[in-house]
Design a protein around this motif. Structure first.
Motif, PDB file in Angstrom:
ATOM      1  N   LEU A 209       0.212  -1.437   0.097  1.00 40.35           N
ATOM      2  CA  LEU A 209      -0.452  -0.406  -0.239  1.00 40.35           C
ATOM      3  C   LEU A 209       0.945   1.342  -0.392  1.00 40.35           C
ATOM      4  O   LEU A 209       0.359   2.150  -0.623  1.00 40.35           O
TER       5      LEU A 209
ATOM      6  N   GLU B   8      -2.720   9.590   4.589  1.00 46.16           N
ATOM      7  CA  GLU B   8      -3.868   8.814   3.757  1.00 46.16           C
ATOM      8  C   GLU B   8      -4.088   7.046   4.039  1.00 46.16           C
ATOM      9  O   GLU B   8      -5.127   6.668   3.907  1.00 46.16           O
ATOM     10  N   ILE B   9      -2.900   6.716   4.678  1.00 45.18           N
ATOM     11  CA  ILE B   9      -2.532   5.414   4.823  1.00 45.18           C
ATOM     12  C   ILE B   9      -2.640   4.791   5.889  1.00 45.18           C
ATOM     13  O   ILE B   9      -3.399   4.357   6.587  1.00 45.18           O
TER      14      ILE B   9
ATOM     15  N   PRO C  86      -5.914   6.001   8.181  1.00 43.58           N
ATOM     16  CA  PRO C  86      -7.499   5.041   8.586  1.00 43.58           C
ATOM     17  C   PRO C  86      -6.911   3.972   8.792  1.00 43.58           C
ATOM     18  O   PRO C  86      -8.426   3.485   8.673  1.00 43.58           O
ATOM     19  N   MET C  87      -5.599   2.724   8.075  1.00 44.51           N
ATOM     20  CA  MET C  87      -6.028   2.043   8.504  1.00 44.51           C
ATOM     21  C   MET C  87      -5.511   1.334   9.973  1.00 44.51           C
ATOM     22  O   MET C  87      -5.750   0.508   9.950  1.00 44.51           O
TER      23      MET C  87
END
Lengths: 367, 309
Positions: B203, B220-221, B224-225
């Motif tokens: 990712l 962005e990664i 949220p993850m």
């Protein structure tokens, strides 16, 4: 112009080199496939072009820019990963729009480009979904969509079809082919599946243990393999190899077990030059014939059928010839029966010779 | 086998086969000891506590008298000390839960780096968590000591006047918060580290190719993850923050005055020091309700979130 040019590219981890000075020129708009067995360095080479791996030595050029020290985002490439690498928390639309948003494109352009790409890939109805709600094939399309919205200089595909089942894989192969015909971008595609390589590529690069073994269009790779490794890697089933020596001053090839095959006139001179040496005789399964009519360039051999594998449209037969074993591809009408003798023939205009030590092909002019 | 034979019409209920029945019996038999144990150590004390909370029950005075909800009424409408302790607890939670989250996230990101030798980082991460709470409290009490503490020594070193960390109400509150954040952030970090390690590397590579900077990748990664792990960590941390006891007990014993007294400490004092079991039980019941509300708010949030995904 977005040629991708690799000059003496080396990758080493400590003292261990995994890519040994690769030179390669991929022309703008070309579909280039890196193929080879696991661990041959094809993915590493792709990741070096992408900028996800550094290079130890040499130069990589994309378009007119040397990109050795540029991070991936400044190389203007897009990549489709083996596991798709879709952002699970973003919708399909946002997955595809992400690269454009980061580049601060205006909203109406983002909308337009994502919708265009979605239309090409027939995923318009999935734009509001999240990756978790998609099937494998749909995810694959989204991953390609994310790549094509950016209209990059080159697309890099890292074994994109290996997570799909066989049926879907051949379907997506056709899709990728169509996509390339339509977009005409430079594509670098990594696979270990020689069928993908043969069907998709304009240019195949066969790699083994970090070396390029052969570069060429699919028909050349298949029909004129430069190395035993290439011959054994392409075709399904692959080429048969039997030990042989040159007999009768180049007029015949003698296989182990005393089977003699007459060499056609055009190939005699080359064979004569190898007289007395131990060589490897190679013949593709489709060049092994069952009950052939007598002809000048067909060498008749007595064979024993050991095993048959009926595949429907064709039957594979494992034959014993002299002291060696080989596989032939026959029509089901040939009536092969395991345990029965077969009057077989080799198409002698199509045989290959290899040096058993180096594996290099021995080829005369016009072979 | 029996099930498939009886399932001729859609409306018909499946019957359990002999094998399934015996398996169900075995399951019940295996669960019984654990259920009985839970009943004895969890359900019985809670019921006993709820009953006691309805009685006037002080060991300093004879008698065990039913007084209905009087204990509750006193706590909620008359007892200023209770409200002060509640307010302190809320402030501790509001300060230390986000504080521990931020510090814990930083630690987790650090521990997730590809260090060649991983164990010193992991050990540093685990140590505060493995240390008993009272120890942590005592260590920080010593750190914040007026004369011999390391904090005042550092203040003097840079030319600042030493502070009354333990005896000034505001500074004492601050000192306790620092100790709680230090102690609890390592647990946060462990949960977040586990979350970080489930994020596939590809990712980040995809984001890098897409053009994201390291900071954009984090926003962005990573964030949220990591959200499910963050929510879990917040739930645990909030519940333990409501129960804050050991560290202020060891550092300040609730002082100066009642400046750092929490609900749990007040309950402890009421029951153990003042020997008022009836009123202490009522306070404990109130605290239980507050904990339950905090938990349900978070659980609701997570359920809505998974539904959306």
């Amino acid at each position: 112009m977005s040629d991708v040019v690799l000059t003496k590219v080396v990758k080493a981890y400590g003292a261990t080199a995994v890519i040994h000075g690769v030179d390669l020129h991929i022309k703008s708009g070309e579909f280039c496939v890196f193929v080879g067995p696991s661990g041959c360095g094809k993915s590493t080479l792709l990741r070096m072009i992408a900028g996800l791996e550094g290079i130890t030595d040499g130069e990589i050029r994309i378009g007119d820019k040397v990109v050795n020290d540029l991070p991936p985002r400044e190389r203007d490439i897009a990549m489709v990963f083996q596991d798709y690498a879709l952002y699970p928390h973003k919708t399909v639309f946002e997955n595809m729009a992400f690269g454009l948003r980061l580049r601060k494109r205006p909203e109406n352009e983002i909308q337009q480009r994502v919708k265009e790409a979605a239309a090409i890939l027939r995923i318009e109805h999935l734009l509001d979904r999240k990756p978790g709600q998609l099937s494998g094939g749909q995810r694959q399309r989204v991953a390609m969509g994310r790549a094509i919205v950016r209209n990059p200089k080159a697309f890099l595909f890292d074994e994109p079809l290996s997570n799909l089942d066989a049926l879907l894989r051949s379907e997506m192969r056709v899709e990728i082919n169509k996509l390339h015909k339509r977009l005409k971008n430079t594509v670098i595609y990594v696979t270990h599946d020689q069928v993908e390589a043969m069907t998709l590529a304009d240019k195949i690069v066969v790699l083994s243990a970090g070396h390029i073994i052969q570069v060429g269009p699919p028909d050349e790779i298949y029909n004129r393999p430069a190395h035993k490794f290439v011959a054994g890697f392409t075709g399904s089933p692959p080429m048969n190899f039997l030990d042989c020596t040159i007999a009768d001053g180049g007029g015949a090839i003698e296989l182990a077990g005393g089977v003699k095959l007459a060499v056609p006139e055009a190939r005699r001179a080359t064979c004569a030059a190898q007289a007395g040496k131990k060589l490897t005789f190679g013949i593709r399964p489709e060049n092994v014939l069952a009950n052939p009519a007598p002809a000048a360039d067909v060498a008749a051999v007595a064979a024993q059928v050991q095993l048959t594998e009926p595949l429907g449209a064709e039957t594979l037969g494992l034959l014993r010839v002299g002291d060696g074993e080989l596989t032939g591809r026959f029509s089901p009408e040939a009536g092969l029966r395991a345990g029965a003798p077969l009057a077989a023939g080799f198409e002698m205009r199509k045989f290959h010779l290899f040096d058993p030590e180096s594996g290099a092909a021995i080829r005369g002019a016009g072979w | 086998m029996g099930a498939s034979v009886t399932a001729t019409t859609g409306a018909k209920r499946y019957k359990l086969s002999k094998l399934e029945k015996s398996e169900r019996l075995l399951g019940i038999a295996l669960l019984t000891p654990a259920a009985l144990l839970l009943l004895a150590v969890v359900v019985y004390p809670i019921v006993e506590l709820l009953i006691n909370s309805l009685y006037s029950y002080r060991l300093t005075r004879p008698g065990y008298r039913f007084i209905g909800l009087e204990n509750y009424a006193y706590a909620l409408f008359e007892d200023d000390r209770f409200w002060h302790a509640t307010l302190n607890t809320v402030i501790f939670a509001v300060v230390t839960v986000p504080g521990a989250l931020v510090v814990g996230l930083g630690l987790a990101l650090l521990a997730n780096q590809p260090f060649k030798v991983k164990w010193p980082v992991r050990l540093g991460l685990l140590l505060p968590w493995a240390l008993p709470l009272v120890f942590a409290g005592l260590i920080f009490r010593w750190f914040f000591e007026y004369r011999s503490g390391i904090v005042n020594a550092a203040f003097e070193f840079v030319g600042l006047p030493p502070q009354n960390w333990i005896t000034d109400p505001n500074l004492a509150f601050f000192a306790v918060c620092v100790a709680i954040v230090w102690k609890s952030s390592s647990f946060m970090a462990l949960i977040l580290l586990a979350g970080l390690q489930t994020i596939p590397k590809s990712l980040y590579e995809a984001a890098e190719v897409d053009g994201a900077s390291k900071f954009q990748q984090f926003v962005e990664i990573t964030l949220p993850m990591l959200k499910p792990a963050i929510v879990v960590a917040l739930i645990f941390r909030t519940i333990t923050a409501i129960q804050t006891f050991d560290i202020p007990y060891a550092m300040t014993n609730g002082g100066p005055g009642n400046a750092t007294e929490t609900m749990a400490m007040y309950i402890h004092k009421t029951t153990i020091d003042f020997l008022d079991l009836g009123y202490g039980s009522a306070l404990a019941a109130i605290m239980f309700v507050v904990s339950a509300i905090a938990t349900s708010v978070y659980l609701r949030h997570t359920r809505r979130d998974t539904g959306r995904n």
